[in-house]
Motif scaffolding. Structure first.
Motif, PDB file in Angstrom:
ATOM      1  N   PRO A 147       0.776 -16.823   2.846  1.00  0.00           N
ATOM      2  CA  PRO A 147      -0.614 -17.286   2.221  1.00  0.00           C
ATOM      3  C   PRO A 147      -1.667 -15.911   2.011  1.00  0.00           C
ATOM      4  CG  PRO A 147      -0.803 -17.895   4.527  1.00  0.00           C
ATOM      5  CD  PRO A 147       0.492 -17.414   4.269  1.00  0.00           C
ATOM      6  N   ASP A 148      -1.577 -14.838   2.997  1.00  0.00           N
ATOM      7  CA  ASP A 148      -2.362 -13.718   2.695  1.00  0.00           C
ATOM      8  C   ASP A 148      -1.601 -12.444   2.458  1.00  0.00           C
ATOM      9  OD1 ASP A 148      -4.715 -15.370   3.341  1.00  0.00           O
ATOM     10  OD2 ASP A 148      -4.281 -15.164   5.234  1.00  0.00           O
ATOM     11  N   GLY A 149      -0.418 -12.756   1.998  1.00  0.00           N
ATOM     12  CA  GLY A 149       0.262 -11.576   1.802  1.00  0.00           C
ATOM     13  C   GLY A 149      -0.028 -10.463   0.772  1.00  0.00           C
ATOM     14  N   ARG A 150       0.692  -9.393   0.258  1.00  0.00           N
ATOM     15  CA  ARG A 150       0.655  -8.561  -0.737  1.00  0.00           C
ATOM     16  C   ARG A 150       0.758  -9.505  -2.029  1.00  0.00           C
ATOM     17  NH1 ARG A 150       1.494  -2.824  -1.444  1.00  0.00           N
ATOM     18  NH2 ARG A 150       2.008  -2.423  -3.604  1.00  0.00           N
ATOM     19  N   ARG A 151      -0.592  -9.404  -2.880  1.00  0.00           N
ATOM     20  CA  ARG A 151      -0.485 -10.046  -4.150  1.00  0.00           C
ATOM     21  C   ARG A 151      -0.283 -11.653  -3.925  1.00  0.00           C
ATOM     22  NH1 ARG A 151       2.039  -6.602  -8.972  1.00  0.00           N
ATOM     23  NH2 ARG A 151       0.468  -7.793 -10.080  1.00  0.00           N
ATOM     24  N   ALA A 152      -0.616 -12.045  -3.000  1.00  0.00           N
ATOM     25  CA  ALA A 152      -0.350 -13.698  -3.019  1.00  0.00           C
ATOM     26  C   ALA A 152      -1.475 -14.321  -3.860  1.00  0.00           C
ATOM     27  CB  ALA A 152      -0.859 -13.910  -1.609  1.00  0.00           C
ATOM     28  N   ASP A 153      -2.659 -13.788  -4.175  1.00  0.00           N
ATOM     29  CA  ASP A 153      -3.554 -14.512  -5.099  1.00  0.00           C
ATOM     30  C   ASP A 153      -2.994 -14.420  -6.464  1.00  0.00           C
ATOM     31  OD1 ASP A 153      -5.300 -14.895  -3.215  1.00  0.00           O
ATOM     32  OD2 ASP A 153      -6.474 -13.187  -3.478  1.00  0.00           O
ATOM     33  N   ASP A 154      -2.260 -13.298  -6.687  1.00  0.00           N
ATOM     34  CA  ASP A 154      -1.806 -13.380  -8.231  1.00  0.00           C
ATOM     35  C   ASP A 154      -0.554 -14.345  -8.325  1.00  0.00           C
ATOM     36  OD1 ASP A 154      -3.282 -11.218  -8.870  1.00  0.00           O
ATOM     37  OD2 ASP A 154      -1.614  -9.787  -8.143  1.00  0.00           O
ATOM     38  N   VAL A 155       0.132 -14.592  -7.188  1.00  0.00           N
ATOM     39  CA  VAL A 155       1.374 -15.662  -7.308  1.00  0.00           C
ATOM     40  C   VAL A 155       0.833 -16.823  -7.395  1.00  0.00           C
ATOM     41  CG1 VAL A 155       3.214 -16.614  -5.799  1.00  0.00           C
ATOM     42  CG2 VAL A 155       2.974 -14.090  -5.934  1.00  0.00           C
ATOM     43  N   ARG A 156      -0.595 -16.931  -6.527  1.00  0.00           N
ATOM     44  CA  ARG A 156      -0.725 -18.471  -6.492  1.00  0.00           C
ATOM     45  C   ARG A 156      -1.766 -18.788  -7.845  1.00  0.00           C
ATOM     46  NH1 ARG A 156      -3.746 -16.901  -2.573  1.00  0.00           N
ATOM     47  NH2 ARG A 156      -2.320 -17.833  -1.017  1.00  0.00           N
ATOM     48  N   ALA A 157      -2.145 -17.713  -8.470  1.00  0.00           N
ATOM     49  CA  ALA A 157      -2.740 -17.972  -9.853  1.00  0.00           C
ATOM     50  C   ALA A 157      -1.545 -18.552 -10.849  1.00  0.00           C
ATOM     51  CB  ALA A 157      -3.377 -16.587 -10.278  1.00  0.00           C
ATOM     52  N   VAL A 158      -0.432 -17.722 -11.084  1.00  0.00           N
ATOM     53  CA  VAL A 158       0.304 -18.183 -12.111  1.00  0.00           C
ATOM     54  C   VAL A 158       1.094 -19.513 -11.882  1.00  0.00           C
ATOM     55  CG1 VAL A 158       0.975 -15.667 -12.556  1.00  0.00           C
ATOM     56  CG2 VAL A 158       2.439 -16.968 -10.941  1.00  0.00           C
ATOM     57  N   LEU A 159       1.163 -19.754 -10.429  1.00  0.00           N
ATOM     58  CA  LEU A 159       1.554 -21.241 -10.040  1.00  0.00           C
ATOM     59  C   LEU A 159       0.700 -22.377 -10.497  1.00  0.00           C
ATOM     60  CD1 LEU A 159       3.404 -20.470  -6.729  1.00  0.00           C
ATOM     61  CD2 LEU A 159       4.370 -20.927  -8.900  1.00  0.00           C
ATOM     62  N   ALA A 160      -0.574 -22.020 -10.368  1.00  0.00           N
ATOM     63  CA  ALA A 160      -1.669 -22.803 -10.537  1.00  0.00           C
ATOM     64  C   ALA A 160      -1.826 -23.092 -12.213  1.00  0.00           C
ATOM     65  CB  ALA A 160      -3.189 -22.401 -10.101  1.00  0.00           C
TER      66      ALA A 160
END
Length: 594
Positions: free
Chosen positions: A568-581
């Motif tokens: 959940p806090d991995g490298r570029r996790a926020d970017d992955v989370r954003a495209v899935l959202a």
């Protein structure tokens, strides 16, 4: 004539005109329709025709609508559509007219006579919920480009302050009619406390740019303690975020509403997501987790939300162990809960024992089987029990399974030279569909082991014959055959997936100028790399490079979700989370209110 006897259906003999002799007696038609499912098909068709003939000749019969409604609930016969249209046009104010039209329009939504009759009746229809049902049948689906019939809009506009308009008005709000928002707020100013006001509130909370009055009316409605308020609590939290008023009304509703309410856990789930540290929400969630059955669909979700807020909490660990010991192996979330505990308690003996039980019990087609096996394999490489279970899986799993080549390769890495593995690989290549995304990779792996093998060459040529020119694996097979067994696939061999430089070389490759065929093969190879492990440092970078490839989205979404659960806090996790959202928001945009 017709023969009637107690306990058996009426039976047709010769003169079906007997049916018309006494149309004043309701039982003639209803007795026939209630037994339709028990007639032989030929007799059934004869009875339907006779009743349609009867309805066509007796439009003034006082039982006409009751018989027609009974027919519409049992059969879908085009002979009924013009009959219903004629009768409704002659009896616009009759109590059963809206029900009759609703059933008929739903059965034949493209019947022009029916639609015209229903729309014409709206000119004189009273503001009644039954006519609202007719309007719902006449409306195009949510998200459709088809226009809303003007007569529908006119009926709602004329009656938008009336209580009976609520269902139809809510549907117009969902379909984005600008005026409908204003009418809905006016309606709520008079009727906000009514039990069914949620049929206006929920559509308002679903739409983009929901007016702020929605939250105010919604909070007050929730305070009334009506049943099934959980869906509105969910929608208000989604639209207005961490609003304290929504929290207060939601907690009060949870405390006074029976857990048996079908939306109770819906409200709790979204309150936990938004306010996990609120003591009332936390207490309600923990209490529910301690009493709810393991098979409840919300159990793992609520546990997961609390786990995010309170990682390694002993009470949650204990309850998760209970769930793992109780839930059936076929449960879709078994791997998720086990995986969360495994990250917090690596090599825990109880978790290892339970995972081995699960691998011995879960069906081979379970989507998480290979993933969980892989987690144990990392911790206990070359474990004989895991080797044995993996061999069972290779011989049992459907050949269409996406992870077959991955699991085979894991075994081959520690058992290179095993003749039985080579035989299983040949068998899989011979039986798996050539369109399988791993077929070319499996063939390439085997080709590197046996560079000169006629059977393998023949399988490769057969693959080239049956696959389309743009198939992503073609260049891999073509290059291997052309270069006499030396794999020159994409310039990435002989690098293995585990090599750190593999992802760097792949990213360079995908960013260069390539032919469409070559690029498709590069994309396919990247997808295989993502499937092989979630532990690569550049996993998210490769995932995000593949995301613009629309054809791969259905395969990328579950991979991205699984990776985020582990990192959940991995490298570029926020970017992955954003495209899935963004993807999820697009899918939910067209859903209608419940």
């Amino acid at each position: 004539s017709l023969f009637y006897s107690h306990g058996s259906p009426p039976v047709f003999f010769r003169r079906d005109h007997i049916l018309f002799r006494d149309p004043k007696r309701r039982w003639v038609g209803q007795t026939l329709t209630q037994y339709l499912h028990r007639y032989p098909e030929a007799v059934r068709q004869q009875v339907v025709k006779a009743i349609c003939d009867l309805l066509g000749k007796t439009l003034d019969w006082f039982e006409w609508p009751a018989i027609a409604i009974d027919m519409l609930t049992r059969v879908s016969d085009p002979r009924l559509w013009p009959l219903v249209a004629r009768w409704a046009s002659l009896n616009r104010g009759a109590p059963l007219t809206p029900r009759l039209l609703e059933l008929a329009v739903r059965a034949a939504p493209n019947s022009i006579p029916l639609r015209e009759a229903a729309l014409s009746c709206l000119d004189e229809a009273i503001p009644d919920a039954r006519w609202g049902d007719v309007i719902q049948a006449l409306l195009p689906p949510v998200g459709s480009l088809d226009p809303i019939p003007p007569r529908v809009v006119g009926w709602v506009e004329r009656h938008h302050r009336k209580f009976g308009v609520r269902f139809a008005l809510g549907q117009l709000v969902l379909r984005g009619l600008p005026m409908a928002r204003e009418w809905a707020l006016i309606w709520l100013s008079d009727w906000w406390s009514e039990r069914t006001a949620n049929f206006i509130l929920e559509p308002l909370a679903r739409i983009a740019g929901s007016p702020p009055e929605t939250a105010s009316f919604g909070v007050e409605w929730i305070k009334c303690g009506h049943a099934n308020a959980g869906m509105l609590i969910k929608l208000l939290l989604r639209s207005f975020g961490r609003d304290v008023c929504i929290l207060e009304s939601g907690c009060a509703w949870l405390a006074t509403t029976p857990v048996s309410d079908k939306t109770w856990t819906v409200a709790l789930e979204h309150l936990v997501t938004s306010f996990p540290n609120d003591p009332r929400v936390e207490k309600a969630a923990r209490t529910w987790l301690n009493t709810a059955p393991a098979e409840h669909g919300s159990w793992q979700y609520l546990w997961g939300e609390l786990w995010k807020a309170f990682p390694k909490d002993e009470g949650l660990v204990e309850r998760a162990r209970w769930w793992l010991n109780t839930a059936p192996a076929e449960h879709g979330s078994w791997q998720y809960l086990w995986g969360e505990l495994w990250k917090a308690l690596p090599k825990d003996e109880g978790l290892v024992e339970r995972a081995r039980w699960w691998l011995n019990t879960a069906p081979a087609e379970h989507p998480s089987w290979v993933f969980l096996w892989g987690e144990l394999w990392k911790a206990f490489p070359k474990d004989e029990g895991l080797v044995e279970r993996a061999r069972w899986w290779l011989n049992t799993a459907p050949v269409e399974h996406g992870s077959w080549q991955y699991l085979w390769k894991q075994l081959w890495t520690t058992n290179s030279g095993d003749e039985s593995l080579i035989r299983e690989a040949y068998q899989w290549l011979a039986t798996a569909p050539k369109q399988h995304h791993s077929w070319a990779f499996m063939w390439s792996d085997l080709r590197m082991i046996q560079s000169e093998n006629r059977e393998l060459d023949e399988l490769g040529r057969r693959f080239l014959e049956v696959t389309a020119p743009r198939h992503p694996g073609r260049s891999m097979v073509e290059s291997a055959l052309a270069f006499g067994g030396k794999s020159v696939v994409l310039g990435l061999e002989p690098l293995t997936f585990e090599k750190p430089e593999w992802a760097i070389r792949w990213i360079q490759r995908v960013g260069g100028d390539r032919s469409q065929t070559d690029l498709a093969a590069t994309h396919s190879l990247g997808l295989a790399w993502l499937n092989s492990s979630f532990e690569y440092r550049l996993w998210a970078s490769v995932f995000l490079r593949l995301w613009p490839v629309v054809a791969l989205r259905d395969q990328l979404v579950p991979l991205g979700e699984a990776w985020l659960r582990r990192h959940p806090d991995g490298r570029r996790a926020d970017d992955v989370r954003a495209v899935l959202a963004m993807r999820k928001a697009g899918e939910e945009g067209g859903q209608s209110t419940s």
